[in-house]
Design an enzyme around this catalytic site. Structure first.
Site: not given
Ligand code: UD1
Ligand code: UDP
Length: 365
Positions: A209
């Protein structure tokens, strides 16, 4: 959890990785009778990215959901800031606890710094030294503003010291994410995970991601090609974060019979799947740590990691799309380690250590 007008501690959560980090801290503060308020910013909102963690980890329902949703960095951060400023002007917390490196974390830290409210940063001091990562910017800013720094590894203390943070503010407490992992160990059922996805024989779990991997179509295509090459040797299961879905699908990720793409999984189901896997390919921060504890080989598809302890004391190794398949083959051919070495203080007691220090700070002022 508590009436907002009485002296209280506020937890800021919002994105998936925040929830397993906050759960043990909330539990340990509760055991000490400290009044708490749980804020969910709404950065993540799909039930499988948020609600499922509250159900599975026994987290209390958030007292407040700011409902900020998705957006550009500035829009998302600003929405959290304006909502929190309004909230904290109405009722000043004694301390605000922020977790990790997501936008909700830095937004809360900025608001508190301007309002003169103390901030405790859980998972402080991690550094990839790569400012192209949005998380690195969030970490550096949050640490510059925080009053208390709770670290998960000794390298984090060194980084904070080098950035001029007073050593009295830095506490090496271990890893609350690992508290959650250890507390739930009996629930992680790899046979059930295997049956659920109809998997036979060895399999690899992949999660992707990071913007650097999934936002750029050229990079996404290179990674898909490497994963397809991996799938020629071993089945690959990908619980796919919503961020990269469109780009990876466009790059053909789904078009291989030994690649199984699923929606994100609940925490218990996900770790169950990881526990039974031959290896993990990931760009996640938390997953590098979880695989280290479970003794599952981890290939991190990134040029750097802010979690080097997972390499020095764990199962992690950095790869790129060119080296992935060779590294995976080495891992598949290797004998399993007898007893993995685990990082210092990753012992399931970080939440208690944090709560003890916070109780002490609240007692004196
Ligand atoms: C965010 C964090 C990242 C973390 C990740 C964990 C920041 C800058 N990034 O990244 O550090 O590793 O969360 O998972 O805060 N979306 C959905 N449903 C949701 C949430 C998001 O569809 O419930 C989609 C949307 O299209 C959104 C995109 O995911 O625009 C990105 O979501 P966002 O929270 O901005 O950043 P992440 O890539 O999830
Ligand atoms: N995780 C989960 N389901 C998934 C993928 C990840 O429950 O399908 C959990 C996993 O335990 C991980 C946490 O979500 O440590 C956060 O992971 P993510 O990769 O989203 O965020 P990051 O640690 O990179 O910020």
């Amino acid at each position: 959890m508590t009436e907002p007008s009485v002296p209280h501690v506020v937890h800021i959560t919002g994105a998936r990785p925040n929830f397993p980090k906050a759960a043990p801290v909330i539990r340990a503060l509760d055991a000490r009778g400290i009044r708490q308020l749980l804020v969910h910013t709404g950065q993540h909102y799909d039930p499988i990215m948020s609600e499922v963690f509250f159900e599975q980890l026994g987290l209390p329902k958030p007292d407040v959901n700011l409902g900020v949703g998705s957006g550009t960095h500035a829009h998302q951060t600003a929405k959290v800031m304006t909502a929190l400023e309004d909230m904290f002007q109405e009722s000043r917390p004694a301390l605000v606890i922020v977790y990790g490196d997501v936008n909700s974390t830095v937004a809360a830290s900025l608001v508190c710094a301007k309002l003169g409210i103390r901030v405790a940063h859980v998972e402080a001091g991690l550094r990839s030294f790569d400012r192209t990562m949005p998380e690195e910017v969030n970490r550096v800013v949050t640490d510059a503003l925080a009053d208390l720094h709770f670290t998960t590894s000794a390298d984090a203390n060194v980084h904070l010291g080098a950035e001029g943070i007073d050593e009295h503010r830095i506490h090496f407490v271990g890893n609350p994410m690992i508290d959650t992992l250890l507390a739930n160990l009996p629930l992680f059922d790899s046979d059930a995970a295997r049956a659920r996805l109809d998997l036979e024989g060895p399999y690899v779990v992949a999660t992707l991601h990071r913007p650097s991997n999934v936002d750029d179509p050229v990079q996404a295509a290179a990674i898909v090609k490497a994963l397809h090459a991996a799938a020629e040797r071993v089945a690959v299961v990908i619980p796919l974060h919503p961020r990269g879905r469109a780009a990876l699908q466009e790059a053909g990720l789904f078009d291989h019979e030994r690649v199984t793409v699923t929606d994100p999984l609940g925490y218990v189901e996900f770790i169950g799947l990881v526990r039974g896997s031959a290896a993990v390919v990931t760009d996640s921060g938390g997953v590098q740590e979880e695989t280290t504890m479970l003794g599952v080989p981890c290939l991190t598809l990134r040029p750097n990691t802010e979690r080097p302890v997972t390499i020095s004391h764990g199962t992690n190794r950095l790869v790129d799309h060119e080296s992935l398949v060779g590294a995976l083959q080495e891992v598949l051919d290797a004998d399993p380690e007898d007893s993995p070495v685990t990082p210092p203080l990753w012992d399931g007691k970080a939440g208690e250590r944090i709560a003890k220090i916070i109780a002490g700070v609240l007692a004196v002022n």
